[in-house]
Motif scaffolding. Sequence first.
Motif, PDB file in Angstrom:
ATOM      1  N   ALA A  46       0.834  -1.208   0.000  1.00  0.00           N
ATOM      2  CA  ALA A  46       0.000   0.000   0.000  1.00  0.00           C
ATOM      3  C   ALA A  46       0.868   1.257   0.000  1.00  0.00           C
ATOM      4  O   ALA A  46       0.570   2.215  -0.734  1.00  0.00           O
ATOM      5  CB  ALA A  46      -0.930  -0.010   1.207  1.00  0.00           C
ATOM      6  N   ASP A  47       1.930   1.269   0.800  1.00  0.00           N
ATOM      7  CA  ASP A  47       2.821   2.435   0.847  1.00  0.00           C
ATOM      8  C   ASP A  47       3.490   2.679  -0.499  1.00  0.00           C
ATOM      9  O   ASP A  47       3.602   3.815  -0.949  1.00  0.00           O
ATOM     10  CB  ASP A  47       3.892   2.256   1.927  1.00  0.00           C
ATOM     11  N   ILE A  48       3.945   1.616  -1.142  1.00  0.00           N
ATOM     12  CA  ILE A  48       4.626   1.739  -2.439  1.00  0.00           C
ATOM     13  C   ILE A  48       3.676   2.286  -3.491  1.00  0.00           C
ATOM     14  O   ILE A  48       4.008   3.196  -4.242  1.00  0.00           O
ATOM     15  CB  ILE A  48       5.201   0.371  -2.885  1.00  0.00           C
ATOM     16  N   VAL A  49       2.483   1.755  -3.537  1.00  0.00           N
ATOM     17  CA  VAL A  49       1.513   2.119  -4.570  1.00  0.00           C
ATOM     18  C   VAL A  49       0.920   3.503  -4.309  1.00  0.00           C
ATOM     19  O   VAL A  49       0.670   4.262  -5.245  1.00  0.00           O
ATOM     20  CB  VAL A  49       0.405   1.031  -4.645  1.00  0.00           C
ATOM     21  N   TYR A  50       0.744   3.847  -3.045  1.00  0.00           N
ATOM     22  CA  TYR A  50       0.073   5.098  -2.672  1.00  0.00           C
ATOM     23  C   TYR A  50       0.779   6.341  -3.201  1.00  0.00           C
ATOM     24  O   TYR A  50       0.133   7.302  -3.590  1.00  0.00           O
ATOM     25  CB  TYR A  50      -0.067   5.171  -1.154  1.00  0.00           C
ATOM     26  N   VAL A  51       2.087   6.335  -3.227  1.00  0.00           N
ATOM     27  CA  VAL A  51       2.824   7.548  -3.587  1.00  0.00           C
ATOM     28  C   VAL A  51       3.277   7.590  -5.050  1.00  0.00           C
ATOM     29  O   VAL A  51       4.007   8.498  -5.432  1.00  0.00           O
ATOM     30  CB  VAL A  51       4.039   7.779  -2.650  1.00  0.00           C
ATOM     31  N   LEU A  52       2.822   6.651  -5.866  1.00  0.00           N
ATOM     32  CA  LEU A  52       3.183   6.680  -7.286  1.00  0.00           C
ATOM     33  C   LEU A  52       2.520   7.871  -7.974  1.00  0.00           C
ATOM     34  O   LEU A  52       1.432   8.306  -7.596  1.00  0.00           O
ATOM     35  CB  LEU A  52       2.767   5.380  -7.975  1.00  0.00           C
TER      36      LEU A  52
END
Length: 170
Positions: free
Chosen positions: A110-116
Amino acid sequence: MANVMHSANSSSPAASSSSHGEVTNPSVQPLSSITVQNITIGMDDSRSLRQSLERHFSSASRTHIHSLCSKIQTIQKGDSSMTDYLNSFKEIYDKLAAAEEPISKSDLVADIVYVLSDEYESFVDSIETRTESVNTDELHGLLLSKEISLQKRKTRTHSSSSALFHAYTA
């Protein structure tokens, strides 16, 4: 006489020469060693020693853990490669795990995808609407494929724009 002075100076506890020619004082200890000594003075047994050390160092560890968690929130891909971007998350994830504060794989995803960035919006939508959760290894492969696809699209768009410009100016 010079030999006598040399031997007197070299055996003196107040000063000695290091291999680099610097004069050092053996009675001066590193700050960390003095701190640990101060913490451990008066401890009667190993249990009280361990508890004292835990109390002292836990606040520094808590601060470090909070700092790492905050750092996760500020990672941006920017112009870096997807591999570098993912490695920055992995580095923090590993440090948190080593500090016995691991984050779950689903939170990491979730953290990786959230800030894309917005160019990954359709990708993020597809990940978020999946019925099965994606693991980190699968996410890594999917993101690398998406990065390659985006690079190809940019190259084609740039080539098309350039060809149209040359056709118009001719």
